[in-house]
Design an enzyme around this catalytic site. Structure first.
Site, PDB file in Angstrom:
ATOM      1  N   HIS B  70       5.835  -0.460  -2.845  1.00 37.18           N
ATOM      2  CA  HIS B  70       6.168  -1.182  -1.607  1.00 37.18           C
ATOM      3  C   HIS B  70       5.101  -2.248  -1.406  1.00 37.18           C
ATOM      4  O   HIS B  70       3.928  -1.946  -1.141  1.00 37.18           O
ATOM      5  CB  HIS B  70       6.213  -0.221  -0.414  1.00 37.18           C
ATOM      6  CG  HIS B  70       7.464   0.604  -0.375  1.00 37.18           C
ATOM      7  ND1 HIS B  70       7.533   1.837   0.218  1.00 37.18           N
ATOM      8  CD2 HIS B  70       8.706   0.357  -0.873  1.00 37.18           C
ATOM      9  CE1 HIS B  70       8.774   2.315   0.086  1.00 37.18           C
ATOM     10  NE2 HIS B  70       9.490   1.444  -0.562  1.00 37.18           N
ATOM     11  N   GLU B  73       2.105  -2.698   1.221  1.00 33.80           N
ATOM     12  CA  GLU B  73       1.128  -1.616   1.385  1.00 33.80           C
ATOM     13  C   GLU B  73      -0.118  -1.944   0.556  1.00 33.80           C
ATOM     14  O   GLU B  73      -0.439  -1.296  -0.436  1.00 33.80           O
ATOM     15  CB  GLU B  73       1.802  -0.286   1.012  1.00 33.80           C
ATOM     16  CG  GLU B  73       2.954   0.007   1.975  1.00 33.80           C
ATOM     17  CD  GLU B  73       3.909   1.124   1.548  1.00 33.80           C
ATOM     18  OE1 GLU B  73       3.628   1.803   0.535  1.00 33.80           O
ATOM     19  OE2 GLU B  73       4.930   1.300   2.224  1.00 33.80           O
ATOM     20  N   ARG B 128       8.488  -5.685   2.059  1.00 33.07           N
ATOM     21  CA  ARG B 128       8.358  -4.337   1.506  1.00 33.07           C
ATOM     22  C   ARG B 128       9.139  -4.131   0.199  1.00 33.07           C
ATOM     23  O   ARG B 128       8.713  -3.391  -0.680  1.00 33.07           O
ATOM     24  CB  ARG B 128       8.878  -3.362   2.564  1.00 33.07           C
ATOM     25  CG  ARG B 128       8.929  -1.900   2.204  1.00 33.07           C
ATOM     26  CD  ARG B 128       9.439  -1.152   3.431  1.00 33.07           C
ATOM     27  NE  ARG B 128       9.458   0.285   3.249  1.00 33.07           N
ATOM     28  CZ  ARG B 128      10.468   0.955   2.741  1.00 33.07           C
ATOM     29  NH1 ARG B 128      11.537   0.326   2.318  1.00 33.07           N
ATOM     30  NH2 ARG B 128      10.411   2.271   2.625  1.00 33.07           N
ATOM     31  N   HIS B 197       1.922   5.328  -1.964  1.00 30.58           N
ATOM     32  CA  HIS B 197       2.346   4.493  -0.837  1.00 30.58           C
ATOM     33  C   HIS B 197       1.277   4.556   0.258  1.00 30.58           C
ATOM     34  O   HIS B 197       0.330   5.310   0.186  1.00 30.58           O
ATOM     35  CB  HIS B 197       3.656   5.035  -0.250  1.00 30.58           C
ATOM     36  CG  HIS B 197       4.834   4.966  -1.171  1.00 30.58           C
ATOM     37  ND1 HIS B 197       5.906   4.150  -0.941  1.00 30.58           N
ATOM     38  CD2 HIS B 197       5.118   5.618  -2.325  1.00 30.58           C
ATOM     39  CE1 HIS B 197       6.788   4.291  -1.909  1.00 30.58           C
ATOM     40  NE2 HIS B 197       6.340   5.182  -2.768  1.00 30.58           N
ATOM     41  N   GLU B 271       0.993   9.113   0.693  1.00 27.93           N
ATOM     42  CA  GLU B 271       0.980   8.111   1.765  1.00 27.93           C
ATOM     43  C   GLU B 271      -0.483   8.003   2.195  1.00 27.93           C
ATOM     44  O   GLU B 271      -1.012   8.918   2.819  1.00 27.93           O
ATOM     45  CB  GLU B 271       1.837   8.551   2.951  1.00 27.93           C
ATOM     46  CG  GLU B 271       3.316   8.599   2.678  1.00 27.93           C
ATOM     47  CD  GLU B 271       3.994   7.234   2.754  1.00 27.93           C
ATOM     48  OE1 GLU B 271       3.314   6.258   3.136  1.00 27.93           O
ATOM     49  OE2 GLU B 271       5.180   7.152   2.418  1.00 27.93           O
TER      50      GLU B 271
END
Lengths: 94, 310
Positions: B70, B73, B128, B197, B271
């Site tokens: 993405h 990020e 994104r 991510h 994440e």
């Protein structure tokens, strides 16, 4: 370069199933062009949504009308982007 | 541009060209350890580079790590750069890492979505998706984390090209995804796969498309618990861990569901920071702490894979 002038990121923390349902429904409102950074996942979990300037007042009014509390997580998205850009420009590149 | 990776500024965000230059420098400085592989081309014909860290051997068991799928990020691509340098610094002195590299190769794709990344620098900082075009829609791009052949197109992804979670016209439609699929299949010996991510501080394992527990759920849960404990030990950053569907929400067609269904038992998705006030605009001063703490968790996963080869 697309700017984010006037845009904010709102943080909503659903505290009831009804609120969660209402927040989930926001994802279907395409005309608002909301950008969900953190999508709804459950009660007590934050939902972060970047809101284009024209959608800001309608969304806030919608949330308030439904009794859903929110906070402004990022007051001015463009200010943060500008700060990031200036940091990159300041970085020595040889 | 820096002339060595020692003068590269790891506490700043960098453009695509700067990171590609960094990769070339790293390869030139460490010819016996690092090589660069082009595994495909993006929609806009940018090369998809993977760094291979290897001490020799043929088709050894492998760890795959990808960052930046993405594009907005940014802390993930920046962390990927830091990981690459860290491996070259520690591959002899760090007992755990050295032992991993004695038996396994590490593949690191730092810019998994280069078109999106370039777009974040040139047009829209908060882009994104990929940059593929779709007939009949003005909207561009596919969510490359919904484009894998694992319950593709089922609930947990959007069929609307304008959505941030658009799954694309068919599985593997995105060349950025297809390239990894082809690489993993042709390699055939990837034992651990970590897709990175940001942001919300989670370490997740399959499944996302079903609430049926993965057959290895118990081991994955214990391992991810150890990994986040190691991560938290550095700065106290709080992480949750669990399966994708039980920890966040249903997500069909996602990366690590596909890798797990391919038989890669140690499949995880991270994440990274932060849950705070910045989102994808994480201040650059937090890059190195984020990378440092994440590296501790990655080492736990890699060392476990090495000790439990299957």
């Amino acid at each position: 370069f697309e700017t984010f002038v006037g845009q904010q990121v709102l943080r909503i923390i659903p505290t009831s199933d009804e609120e969660l349902q209402k927040v989930q429904e926001l994802q279907e409102l395409e005309h608002l062009e909301l950008d969900f950074w953190l999508s709804p996942r459950g009660l007590g979990s934050p939902v972060d949504v970047r809101v284009p300037f024209p959608s800001l007042q309608p969304l806030k009014a919608h949330l308030e009308a439904n009794g859903i509390s929110y906070s402004v997580m990022i007051e001015d998205v463009q200010a943060l982007v500008d700060e990031e850009q200036s940091q990159m420009l300041r970085t020595p590149r040889g | 541009l820096p002339v060595t990776t020692s003068t590269f500024d790891y506490s700043a965000y960098h453009t695509l060209d700067e990171i590609y230059t960094f990769m070339d420098l790293l390869v030139a400085e460490n010819p016996d350890l690092v090589s660069k592989i082009e595994i495909g081309r993006s929609t806009e014909n940018r090369p998809l580079y993977v760094l291979k860290f290897s001490k020799g051997g043929t088709n050894r068991p492998a760890v795959w790590i990808d960052t930046g799928i993405h594009s907005r990020e940014w802390v993930t691509q920046a962390s990927g750069v830091w990981f690459a340098k860290k491996i070259t610094l520690d591959h002899e002195n760090d007992e755990g890492l050295a032992a991993v590299l004695e038996q396994m190769d590490i593949f690191l794709e730092i810019i998994t979505n280069p078109d999106g990344f370039a777009f974040t620098h040139s047009q829209n900082r908060l882009w994104r998706k990929t940059r593929s075009k779709h007939s009949g829609s003005l909207c561009v791009g596919v969510d490359p984390n919904r484009n894998w052949d694992a319950a593709f197109g089922e609930p947990g992804a959007s069929g609307n090209p304008c959505s941030q979670t658009y799954h694309g016209p068919y599985a593997n439609s995105e060349p950025e995804v297809r390239a990894i699929v082809d690489f993993v299949k042709s390699h055939g010996n990837v034992k651990a796969f970590v897709s990175i991510h940001s942001y919300s501080q989670l370490l997740l394992y399959p499944y996302g498309y079903t609430d049926t527990p993965a057959p290895d759920q118990q081991e994955l849960h214990e391992l991810s618990g150890k990994a986040v404990a190691a991560l938290s030990s550095l700065y106290g950053t709080k992480y949750k861990h669990g399966s994708i569907i039980t920890t966040i929400y249903k997500a069909s067609g996602n990366t690590v569901d596909w890798t797990y269904d391919q038989g890669i038992k140690y499949s995880f998705t991270f994440e990274l920071r932060d849950t705070g006030l910045y989102g994808f605009l994480l201040p650059a001063k937090l890059i190195v702490p984020t990378a440092q703490e994440t590296w501790l968790a990655l080492k736990v996963i890699m060392e476990h894979a090495r000790d439990h080869l299957y």
